[in-house]
Design a protein around this motif. Sequence first.
Motif, PDB file in Angstrom:
ATOM      1  N   PHE A 143      43.116  60.524  88.693  1.00  9.75           N
ATOM      2  CA  PHE A 143      42.333  61.068  87.594  1.00  9.75           C
ATOM      3  C   PHE A 143      42.606  62.565  87.490  1.00  9.75           C
ATOM      4  CE2 PHE A 143      40.355  57.213  88.946  1.00  9.75           C
ATOM      5  CZ  PHE A 143      40.001  56.589  87.761  1.00  9.75           C
ATOM      6  N   SER A 144      42.704  63.045  86.280  1.00  7.04           N
ATOM      7  CA  SER A 144      43.095  64.439  86.050  1.00  7.04           C
ATOM      8  C   SER A 144      42.029  65.391  86.576  1.00  7.04           C
ATOM      9  CB  SER A 144      43.317  64.677  84.554  1.00  7.04           C
ATOM     10  OG  SER A 144      42.096  64.532  83.842  1.00  7.04           O
ATOM     11  N   GLY A 145      42.479  66.601  86.908  1.00  2.12           N
ATOM     12  CA  GLY A 145      41.536  67.550  87.484  1.00  2.12           C
ATOM     13  C   GLY A 145      41.924  68.992  87.265  1.00  2.12           C
ATOM     14  N   ASN A 146      41.526  69.821  88.240  1.00  4.66           N
ATOM     15  CA  ASN A 146      41.739  71.264  88.157  1.00  4.66           C
ATOM     16  C   ASN A 146      41.970  71.826  89.558  1.00  4.66           C
ATOM     17  OD1 ASN A 146      41.800  73.864  86.982  1.00  4.66           O
ATOM     18  ND2 ASN A 146      39.601  74.144  87.294  1.00  4.66           N
ATOM     19  N   THR A 147      42.566  71.021  90.441  1.00  4.85           N
ATOM     20  CA  THR A 147      42.732  71.437  91.834  1.00  4.85           C
ATOM     21  C   THR A 147      43.938  72.357  91.998  1.00  4.85           C
ATOM     22  OG1 THR A 147      43.993  69.419  92.285  1.00  4.85           O
ATOM     23  CG2 THR A 147      41.635  69.367  92.749  1.00  4.85           C
ATOM     24  N   GLY A 148      43.992  73.018  93.136  1.00  4.66           N
ATOM     25  CA  GLY A 148      45.093  73.926  93.420  1.00  4.66           C
ATOM     26  C   GLY A 148      44.991  75.207  92.625  1.00  4.66           C
ATOM     27  N   SER A 149      46.145  75.729  92.218  1.00  4.58           N
ATOM     28  CA  SER A 149      46.193  77.006  91.506  1.00  4.58           C
ATOM     29  C   SER A 149      46.048  76.853  90.003  1.00  4.58           C
ATOM     30  CB  SER A 149      47.506  77.730  91.825  1.00  4.58           C
ATOM     31  OG  SER A 149      47.610  77.991  93.209  1.00  4.58           O
ATOM     32  N   SER A 150      45.544  75.742  89.564  1.00  7.51           N
ATOM     33  CA  SER A 150      45.329  75.501  88.144  1.00  7.51           C
ATOM     34  C   SER A 150      44.331  76.506  87.577  1.00  7.51           C
ATOM     35  CB  SER A 150      44.800  74.081  87.931  1.00  7.51           C
ATOM     36  OG  SER A 150      44.375  73.874  86.613  1.00  7.51           O
ATOM     37  N   GLY A 151      44.604  76.957  86.350  1.00  8.91           N
ATOM     38  CA  GLY A 151      43.704  77.899  85.693  1.00  8.91           C
ATOM     39  C   GLY A 151      42.698  77.234  84.784  1.00  8.91           C
ATOM     40  N   GLY A 152      42.668  75.901  84.767  1.00  7.33           N
ATOM     41  CA  GLY A 152      41.748  75.132  83.933  1.00  7.33           C
ATOM     42  C   GLY A 152      42.172  73.676  83.975  1.00  7.33           C
ATOM     43  N   PRO A 153      41.299  72.756  83.554  1.00  8.26           N
ATOM     44  CA  PRO A 153      41.638  71.330  83.622  1.00  8.26           C
ATOM     45  C   PRO A 153      42.894  70.993  82.823  1.00  8.26           C
ATOM     46  CG  PRO A 153      39.297  71.636  83.175  1.00  8.26           C
ATOM     47  CD  PRO A 153      39.938  72.982  83.034  1.00  8.26           C
ATOM     48  N   HIS A 154      43.858  70.369  83.461  1.00  7.92           N
ATOM     49  CA  HIS A 154      45.074  69.882  82.797  1.00  7.92           C
ATOM     50  C   HIS A 154      45.851  69.026  83.777  1.00  7.92           C
ATOM     51  CE1 HIS A 154      46.946  73.321  84.935  1.00  7.92           C
ATOM     52  NE2 HIS A 154      48.084  72.640  84.820  1.00  7.92           N
ATOM     53  N   LEU A 155      46.869  68.354  83.279  1.00  7.13           N
ATOM     54  CA  LEU A 155      47.771  67.581  84.127  1.00  7.13           C
ATOM     55  C   LEU A 155      49.141  68.232  84.120  1.00  7.13           C
ATOM     56  CD1 LEU A 155      48.467  65.007  85.793  1.00  7.13           C
ATOM     57  CD2 LEU A 155      49.180  63.965  83.630  1.00  7.13           C
ATOM     58  N   HIS A 156      49.619  68.579  85.299  1.00 10.17           N
ATOM     59  CA  HIS A 156      50.992  69.066  85.443  1.00 10.17           C
ATOM     60  C   HIS A 156      51.897  67.858  85.651  1.00 10.17           C
ATOM     61  CE1 HIS A 156      54.306  71.711  86.693  1.00 10.17           C
ATOM     62  NE2 HIS A 156      54.560  70.780  87.601  1.00 10.17           N
ATOM     63  N   PHE A 157      52.958  67.753  84.825  1.00 13.64           N
ATOM     64  CA  PHE A 157      53.835  66.583  84.860  1.00 13.64           C
ATOM     65  C   PHE A 157      55.287  67.031  84.935  1.00 13.64           C
ATOM     66  CE2 PHE A 157      56.369  63.363  82.532  1.00 13.64           C
ATOM     67  CZ  PHE A 157      56.115  62.250  83.339  1.00 13.64           C
ATOM     68  N   GLU A 158      56.036  66.435  85.862  1.00 14.22           N
ATOM     69  CA  GLU A 158      57.447  66.759  86.030  1.00 14.22           C
ATOM     70  C   GLU A 158      58.289  65.492  86.067  1.00 14.22           C
ATOM     71  OE1 GLU A 158      58.349  69.031  89.513  1.00 14.22           O
ATOM     72  OE2 GLU A 158      56.615  70.352  89.266  1.00 14.22           O
ATOM     73  N   ILE A 159      59.557  65.657  85.720  1.00 12.13           N
ATOM     74  CA  ILE A 159      60.574  64.638  85.978  1.00 12.13           C
ATOM     75  C   ILE A 159      61.695  65.313  86.752  1.00 12.13           C
ATOM     76  CG2 ILE A 159      62.211  62.997  85.000  1.00 12.13           C
ATOM     77  CD1 ILE A 159      60.399  62.691  82.604  1.00 12.13           C
ATOM     78  N   ARG A 160      61.996  64.784  87.944  1.00 16.04           N
ATOM     79  CA  ARG A 160      63.022  65.367  88.803  1.00 16.04           C
ATOM     80  C   ARG A 160      64.178  64.382  89.005  1.00 16.04           C
ATOM     81  NH1 ARG A 160      59.710  68.276  93.830  1.00 16.04           N
ATOM     82  NH2 ARG A 160      58.212  69.435  92.546  1.00 16.04           N
ATOM     83  N   ASP A 161      65.335  64.916  89.240  1.00 15.19           N
ATOM     84  CA  ASP A 161      66.459  64.124  89.691  1.00 15.19           C
ATOM     85  C   ASP A 161      66.196  63.791  91.167  1.00 15.19           C
ATOM     86  OD1 ASP A 161      69.018  63.564  91.004  1.00 15.19           O
ATOM     87  OD2 ASP A 161      69.949  64.132  89.105  1.00 15.19           O
ATOM     88  N   THR A 162      66.058  62.518  91.478  1.00 19.89           N
ATOM     89  CA  THR A 162      65.682  62.128  92.837  1.00 19.89           C
ATOM     90  C   THR A 162      66.692  62.602  93.865  1.00 19.89           C
ATOM     91  OG1 THR A 162      64.549  60.166  91.974  1.00 19.89           O
ATOM     92  CG2 THR A 162      65.096  60.165  94.318  1.00 19.89           C
ATOM     93  N   LYS A 163      67.972  62.539  93.537  1.00 19.58           N
ATOM     94  CA  LYS A 163      69.017  62.882  94.501  1.00 19.58           C
ATOM     95  C   LYS A 163      69.124  64.379  94.727  1.00 19.58           C
ATOM     96  CE  LYS A 163      73.905  61.996  95.531  1.00 19.58           C
ATOM     97  NZ  LYS A 163      75.160  61.348  95.060  1.00 19.58           N
ATOM     98  N   THR A 164      69.173  65.164  93.648  1.00 16.99           N
ATOM     99  CA  THR A 164      69.369  66.613  93.788  1.00 16.99           C
ATOM    100  C   THR A 164      68.052  67.366  93.895  1.00 16.99           C
ATOM    101  OG1 THR A 164      69.317  67.063  91.403  1.00 16.99           O
ATOM    102  CG2 THR A 164      71.433  66.416  92.370  1.00 16.99           C
ATOM    103  N   GLU A 165      66.938  66.729  93.511  1.00 18.05           N
ATOM    104  CA  GLU A 165      65.604  67.321  93.457  1.00 18.05           C
ATOM    105  C   GLU A 165      65.499  68.434  92.416  1.00 18.05           C
ATOM    106  OE1 GLU A 165      64.152  68.409  97.308  1.00 18.05           O
ATOM    107  OE2 GLU A 165      64.141  66.343  98.021  1.00 18.05           O
TER     108      GLU A 165
END
Length: 573
Positions: A143-165
Amino acid sequence: MKLPYFLLFLSAYCLGQTPDYPKDYFQSPLNIPLFASGSFAELRGNHFHSGLDFKTQQKEGLPVYAAADGFVSRIKISEKGYGKAIYVTHPNGYTTVYGHLKKFEGPLADFIKKRQYAQKSYEIEVFPSAGELTVKKGQTIAFSGNTGSSGGPHLHFEIRDTKTEETINPMFFGFDILMPDTKIPAVNDLIVYAVGDSAVVNSSQRPIPVSLSLQPDGSYLAAKVLAKGAIGFGVNTYDLSDKNYNWNGIFKAETFLNGSKWFGYEFNRFAFDETRYINNFIDYYRYKTLKQSVQKLFYKRNYPFSLVSGNKKNGQIVVLPNSVYNYRIEISDFHNNKRVINIPIQYSNAEATIAKEEKTTPYFVKSKNDNNYTKDNVSVFIPAGSFYEDFYLNFNVKDNVLFLHNETVPVHSNLTVTFDVTGIPDVNKEKAFIARMDGTTPEYFTTYKKGNLFSVRTKDLGRFQLMTDTIAPKIYRPSFTEGGNLDKSDSLSVRISDDLSGIKEYSGYINGKWILMEYDFKTKALTHFFSDAVYEEGKNELKVVVSDKMGNSTIFETHFFKTQKQSSVEKPN
């Protein structure tokens, strides 16, 4: 002969081609319209933003879905950074990341809670095996939140290359379709630089703004630039999108000289170990003094940053006698909405009325060499490559305080600062450390001690001095009165703080049993949820122990009553 993957990718970029990313493999991680509060590679302090920040309607607790089938390959919980984060590895060679979560769901929640109690730590990082925690596309994982260094409620989303990161712009994977955009990027400032030693631009050897005039077609026409020698340009720019008022980063910048491609970059993907190059990518001095993020459209010296290394030229323009140049900047978002700036450049032999602002000192740093400076009881070791350019360093020691230049020069890799405390009276070696002063506020640094030599590694310049911390942390403002009945409460909390070296460890106990307490450094709250079912019916003794980084500890003890047992599985909001 096979080319390494990076060279293949770089070749594709130089040819203006985009790798063939799957457009319909990943679904949205949220079941709401997507609006970005942060774009990919957006300019941040000391780093480029590594994903997309999705707005969550200014609230926490929205279901977060797995973007595709896969398995949870990493779970990390930290006080800062991404806070509570999940990494899901997919069979197509990519990994998705979900950060700043409020809480996990189902098997993930049970899995991580068991690990936290086993390790007796809120902060934890685990790497489940491939078959341990499988997920299906569209499955609720958190469930979405505001933990860590977040400056307000949001979802941080990434797509990474699994092999190279390497992290990749999610817009390549079809998220551009979910986030329509018809708005053209905006320009706040255009800055021109006299790059060469003998260069002059508009009678100045210092960077100066160039006025812009908006044209009927939406382009900008710059005032004529009069120059000689090597010059370069930078832009302070941002992007807007439909139904969204956030100022986000752009996707692409290209420059053309007399109609020919001159310089450019595209925010497509990058490696995490190169993200600090942002400090050379922008006008760092302007950022620190005026809080303006100006991205340079040139570089003075080659540096190994993949987003600019595909250029055959360094972006500088050498203005020669009897010459007129037409220079064009094109700034685009991912949807190819484009802002154009046309800049006429003409040779002028005028001398500078505004000279360079450079003060010579006895300490000249050659950035490609190791440098070592010592005065009185303090030494500074600067490894080769710590700075991007050569410069005169302000270095002085007075009354056991090190004055090491100032924050306007970026540091790429760690310097070592060493204090010899032999001649300093009344030093409490156990409780002393080296601090960097940010104005009047001391910043703690982990201090390595070997006899009378105290050392720290730092990527910051400024004022350093020895400080002593003998004062224990504070534990205050419990969420209940002593002896109170907490039948109607789903949690208890206290606030914790430390005024100097900072919080290092914290532990909570109910009736002598260790309990999980979640720490939010933004609110200073340390919270335990009763759904862990550690308490007993009736009277319960609570003990909280908090230690700072210099080993000073505080113990807080109280008791409460609770008679209603709760399920050990927390229900989602």
